[in-house]
Write an enzyme that holds these catalytic residues in place. Structure first.
Site, mmCIF file in Angstrom:
data_model
loop_
_atom_site.group_PDB
_atom_site.id
_atom_site.type_symbol
_atom_site.label_atom_id
_atom_site.label_comp_id
_atom_site.label_asym_id
_atom_site.label_seq_id
_atom_site.Cartn_x
_atom_site.Cartn_y
_atom_site.Cartn_z
ATOM 1 N N ARG A 241 21.003 -54.259 2.588
ATOM 2 C CA ARG A 241 22.011 -54.307 4.432
ATOM 3 C C ARG A 241 20.646 -53.946 5.536
ATOM 4 N NH1 ARG A 241 25.785 -55.998 2.676
ATOM 5 N NH2 ARG A 241 24.380 -55.997 1.131
ATOM 6 N N ASP B 204 38.048 -64.662 -3.985
ATOM 7 C CA ASP B 204 36.281 -64.031 -3.502
ATOM 8 C C ASP B 204 36.271 -63.029 -3.885
ATOM 9 O OD1 ASP B 204 34.842 -63.832 -1.783
ATOM 10 O OD2 ASP B 204 36.008 -62.747 -0.049
ATOM 11 N N GLU B 205 34.633 -62.699 -4.058
ATOM 12 C CA GLU B 205 34.625 -60.957 -4.688
ATOM 13 C C GLU B 205 34.457 -61.233 -5.991
ATOM 14 O OE1 GLU B 205 31.977 -59.436 -3.033
ATOM 15 O OE2 GLU B 205 32.734 -59.511 -1.112
ATOM 16 N N GLN C 113 25.734 -57.440 -7.187
ATOM 17 C CA GLN C 113 26.568 -56.679 -6.168
ATOM 18 C C GLN C 113 27.605 -56.031 -6.828
ATOM 19 O OE1 GLN C 113 26.495 -57.478 -1.707
ATOM 20 N NE2 GLN C 113 25.449 -60.023 -1.940
ATOM 21 N N LYS D 104 28.458 -66.381 1.869
ATOM 22 C CA LYS D 104 29.548 -66.957 1.265
ATOM 23 C C LYS D 104 30.952 -66.823 1.995
ATOM 24 C CE LYS D 104 31.087 -62.752 -0.361
ATOM 25 N NZ LYS D 104 32.000 -62.975 0.086
ATOM 26 N N THR D 105 31.211 -66.584 3.061
ATOM 27 C CA THR D 105 32.718 -66.446 3.718
ATOM 28 C C THR D 105 32.611 -68.031 4.262
ATOM 29 O OG1 THR D 105 32.757 -63.745 3.970
ATOM 30 C CG2 THR D 105 34.203 -65.679 5.503
#
Length: 708
Positions: free
Chosen positions: A626, A240-241, A271, A49-50
Site C-alpha cells: 500500500r 477482474d479480481e 493478494q 491491472k485496471t
C-alpha cells in the site's frame, strides 16, 4: 439447431485507432493484445491491472468483436462502470451493449429473462438480508417441536450456514462436518430448514442474493438450450479480481467459456485474502490445470512504490509455497529504506507513530496520505488515544464502529453491572441474551431486581450482583431457568478473589462460562468474534481495576464516534486508521504497519494452520504494497500485565523472513527532553519520540544503540 460460426477479422482488415504498444508497457501490451483462447493475467500490486484490462476490452472492440458478445465481470458495479467509461473515453463512444457488472447483477439480468425455467415469474423480487433472515425464522417456526427441542441457532446463523454451503456447492451436512462439526447432530433439522426456505421463496416468487448465482448456475447446468444460447452470446469473457471468486463463480465462468474458450482471468494470487468470505484461492491457482492450453501473462512492473519497498514486498511473499512465481520490479527511482522499529510496548509504539506522523506533516506529507494499518482493530487502541492527545485528526475505516458491535457490548455489560448494580441498560442487555426473555420480561425482571437490591440495601451491593439474581429466580421464564442459574453462578465466580477484579481475567471467565456457547448459537462469524473478545481480554490485562478499564473503553468509543462525525463533516485531511483487509486497493504516501508480533500479525488462530498462515502472509504483502514512498514496520516487545509484570512478544515470523539489509532498524531510547529538530529520515538520527504518557519525557532514535 444450426451451429453458429463466428468470423474473426484479420489484423489487416481492422484499422486500430489506439497505439497499444505506445500506451502500454511490454507486459501489459502482451496481455491486452493476447490472441484468442484462455489466458491468465497475473497482475502484481501496483502494476496497472485496471489499465491492462481496460485496454484489453478496447482492443477486442477495435478488432471487431460486437459489444454484446463481450462479458466483463467485476466485484463492484463501480469498478465495472469506471472501466466501461474508460473504454468509452479511449474509443470516443459509449458501449451500451457491452455486458459489464458484478456477478450478481449479471445473474439477475439472466434470470429475469429465464425465470420460468426455474419455476419463478419474471417479476420476482430480491430479498435483502433482513428479509432473508425473517423468512428463515418462519421456516424454523414451521418445524414446530422438532426445531424447539433441537435448540437450533438463531435465524441469522442458519441463514449464514445455508449461504456458505450454497456458495461452496456443498450439502449442509457435509458443510457442517467440514466447518462446524459441533453442529453435525443438527444437520437433519438445518437441512430441512433449507428445504422449507427454498420452497417458500419459490412460492412467494422471491430470490435472495445467493440465488442470483446459485439459480443462474442451476439454469445453465439444467437447460442445454439456455446454456448454448449464452455460450454463443458471450464469445469473450473477462474477469477482474479472479483470486476473489468462490466456487460457484468459478463454475459459472467455466460453463460460459466452454464453447469459445476465450476467457481472460485477471488477478493476483498474492493478494487473495478473503477466504473468510468464501473466496476459493484454488480457483486462480488451478486455472492452468483447468485450461492446459492457457497462456499465462505476468505483469510485474510496479509503478506505485519505491524500489526499496518493492524489495521488502518480494521478500515478504517469497516464503509462500502455494503461489505463482513472480518478482515485482520497480519503475520508480530509489527512495529511502523501509524502517523497522521495535518498541517497548504498545504505548511506546503509539508514541513513536504519533511523533513520526507530526514530523511527516511538517515535511509536507498531507495527513490523508498517511495510513496506519493493522490486523485487528484492537491493535490500534493505544494509538487512538495517542493521536488524540497530540491533536492529530484521524478517521477509522473499520466498517461498523468497533465498540458498537454486539459481542463487545454484551461482554462489557457484565463488567458494567459488576461495577454498578443499578445500571438498568447493562442489566437488560444481559437478560435479553437469555432464551424466552423479551423486552416485557426484561422490564419485569429489572423491577424485581431493583427491589431485591433495595431490600438488601448496602449488603447486596457490597456482596455484588449474585444475591439479587438468586433472589428473583422464581420470576424468570421457564425457558431461561438454566441459563439464569448459570448467569448467577458466573457472577459469583467473577467476584472470587482468584479473579481479583482484573478485567482480562473477568472477560475470559465470562466467555468460557457463558458467552462462547451464546456466540456459537447467535453469530455466523462466532470464531472471529471470540478472537476479538480474547484481544479485548488481552487489552484488559493492562488495567488494575474494572473501573479503569470501563473508563478507557468509554473514551475509545467516544473517539470512534468523533472520528465518524468528522468523516461526515467533509474534512478529509486526516490520518487513515484501517484494517489491512479494508485497505486493499488503496495506496498512501506513508504507511505504518503495526503490531507485527506472532499471535498478533499473523493472528494466533492462523499459526496452527499452514494454509491460514500463508493467507496471513499474503495479507502482510498487501499491507506492504500500500506504501508509495515510506514504510514503517513496528512491533511491541512486551505486553504489560498488572500484578504479573511483562510478557515477551515474539517478533512476527514475517519480519524474520525479510533480509535485515532491506530494512533500516531504528532503536528507540528514552531521552531527557524532546529532540524535535531532526527529521529522522534515512538513519533516523535526531528524531525525537515524545512520550505521550509521561509529561516532559521522551525517546530518541538511535540506529546503533541497544533498546531501552
Amino acid at each position: 439447431m444450426p451451429r453458429e460460426y463466428t468470423l474473426q477479422p484479420t489484423a489487416s482488415a481492422t484499422e486500430l485507432r489506439i497505439d497499444y504498444a505506445a500506451e502500454l508497457n511490454t507486459q501489459q501490451y502482451e496481455a491486452a493484445t493476447a490472441p484468442p483462447g484462455p489466458s491468465l493475467v497475473l497482475a502484481g500490486a501496483g502494476s496497472g491491472k485496471t489499465r491492462t484490462l481496460t485496454y484489453r476490452v478496447a482492443y477486442l472492440l477495435e478488432r471487431g468483436v460486437p459489444p454484446d458478445r463481450l462479458l466483463l465481470l467485476t466485484f463492484t458495479n463501480k469498478a465495472a462502470r469506471e472501466m466501461m467509461q474508460r473504454v468509452a473515453d479511449l474509443l470516443g463512444a459509449q458501449q451500451d451493449q457491452l455486458w459489464g457488472g458484478t456477478f450478481h447483477s449479471i445473474g439477475a439480468r439472466v434470470l429475469r429473462s429465464n425465470a420460468e425455467a426455474l419455476g419463478f415469474r419474471r417479476d420476482f423480487t430480491i430479498l435483502d438480508r433482513e428479509d432473508s433472515h425473517d423468512l428463515v425464522k418462519a421456516c424454523v417456526g414451521a418445524l414446530g417441536e422438532e426445531g424447539v427441542s433441537a435448540r437450533l441457532p438463531k435465524p441469522e446463523v442458519i441463514a449464514d450456514v445455508l449461504s456458505r454451503s450454497a456458495n461452496e456447492r456443498c450439502a449442509v451436512p457435509l458443510w457442517l462436518e467440514r466447518h462446524h462439526s459441533a453442529w453435525s447432530e443438527l444437520a437433519p433439522q438445518l437441512a430441512r430448514v433449507g428445504e422449507l426456505y427454498t420452497e417458500r421463496k419459490r412460492a412467494a416468487n422471491v430470490m435472495d442474493f445467493d440465488d442470483l448465482l446459485c439459480l443462474w448456475l442451476r439454469l445453465l447446468e439444467g437447460d442445454a438450450e439456455v446454456l448454448a444460447r449464452y455460450q454463443r452470446r458471450f464469445q469473450w469473457i473477462l474477469v477482474d479480481e479472479y483470486q476473489d471468486t468462490n466456487q460457484i463463480q468459478s463454475d459459472l465462468i467455466d460453463l460460459l467459456a466452454a464453447q469459445h474458450r476465450n476467457v481472460m482471468a485477471v488477478g493476483d494470487d498474492s493478494q487473495s485474502i478473503y477466504s473468510w468470505r468464501g473466496a476459493n484461492f484454488r480457483n486462480i491457482l488451478e486455472f492452468p490445470k483447468r485450461y492446459p492450453d492457457a497462456r499465462v501473462f505476468k505483469i510485474e512492473v510496479n509503478y506505485r512504490s519505491t524500489p526499496e519497498i518493492i524489495a521488502v514486498a518480494n521478500a515478504a511473499i517469497a516464503s509462500n509455497t502455494q503461489q505463482f512465481a513472480k518478482q515485482l520490479t520497480p519503475a520508480r527511482r530509489p527512495g529511502i529504506k523501509p524502517v523497522l522499529v521495535p518498541c517497548e510496548d504498545g504505548h511506546q509504539q503509539a508514541a513513536f507513530i504519533g511523533q513520526r506522523v507530526l514530523e511527516l506533516a511538517e515535511e509536507g506529507v498531507v495527513l490523508r496520505e498517511i495510513a496506519i494499518l493493522y490486523r485487528s482493530h484492537f491493535h490500534a487502541l493505544e494509538l487512538q488515544l495517542e493521536l488524540t492527545r497530540r491533536g492529530i485528526p484521524f478517521v477509522i475505516t473499520s466498517g461498523i464502529r468497533f465498540f458498537e458491535q454486539a459481542h463487545i457490548k454484551d461482554v462489557s455489560a457484565w463488567l458494567k453491572l459488576l461495577a454498578n448494580p443499578t445500571d438498568e441498560l447493562a442489566f437488560k442487555r444481559l437478560v435479553l441474551l437469555l432464551p424466552g426473555v423479551g423486552p416485557k420480561a426484561a422490564d419485569k425482571l429489572w423491577t424485581a431486581f431493583g427491589t431485591a437490591l433495595r431490600e438488601g440495601a448496602q449488603e447486596a451491593v457490597a456482596a455484588g450482583v449474585p444475591p439479587a439474581l438468586v433472589s428473583i429466580r422464581d420470576r424468570v421464564p421457564k425457558k431461561a431457568a438454566l441459563d439464569w442459574a448459570n448467569l448467577a453462578t458466573t457472577f459469583a465466580q467473577l467476584l472470587d478473589p482468584s479473579v481479583g477484579g482484573r478485567p482480562g481475567r473477568m472477560i475470559r471467565l465470562i466467555v468460557e462460562a457463558f458467552y462462547d456457547d451464546y456466540a456459537e448459537q447467535n453469530f455466523p462469524n462466532s470464531g472471529q468474534r471470540l478472537e476479538e473478545l480474547e484481544q479485548l481480554a488481552a487489552y484488559g490485562d493492562q488495567f488494575e481495576t474494572n473501573a479503569d478499564f470501563l473508563t478507557q473503553l468509554s473514551l475509545l468509543n467516544n473517539l470512534e464516534a468523533d472520528a465518524e462525525q468528522r468523516t461526515t463533516s467533509g474534512d478529509d485531511d486526516r490520518v487513515r486508521l484501517s484494517t489491512v483487509h479494508q485497505a486493499k486497493g488503496l495506496e498512501f504516501a506513508a504507511v505504518f504497519v503495526i503490531m507485527l508480533g506472532d499471535g498478533l500479525f499473523p493472528s494466533a488462530r492462523s499459526l496452527e494452520d499452514p494454509d491460514a498462515c500463508e493467507e496471513e502472509r499474503r495479507l502482510f504483502y498487501v499491507a506492504v504494497t500500500r506504501a508509495r514512498d515510506e514504510l514503517y514496520l513496528t512491533y511491541p516487545l512486551l505486553r504489560l500485565t498488572p500484578g504479573q509484570g511483562a510478557s515477551l512478544i515474539s517478533k512476527s515470523r514475517f519480519l524474520d523472513e525479510v533480509p535485515s539489509g532491506l530494512l533500516d532498524e531504528w532503536t528507540l531510547r528514552r531521552s531527557e527532553s524532546f529532540y524535535g529538530s531532526g527529521n529522522g529520515r534515512g538513519n533516523g538520527r535526531g528524531a525525537g519520540i515524545q512520550d505521550g504518557a509521561e509529561s516532559g519525557s521522551g525517546f530518541e532514535v538511535d540506529p546503533d544503540g541497544d533498546p531501552f
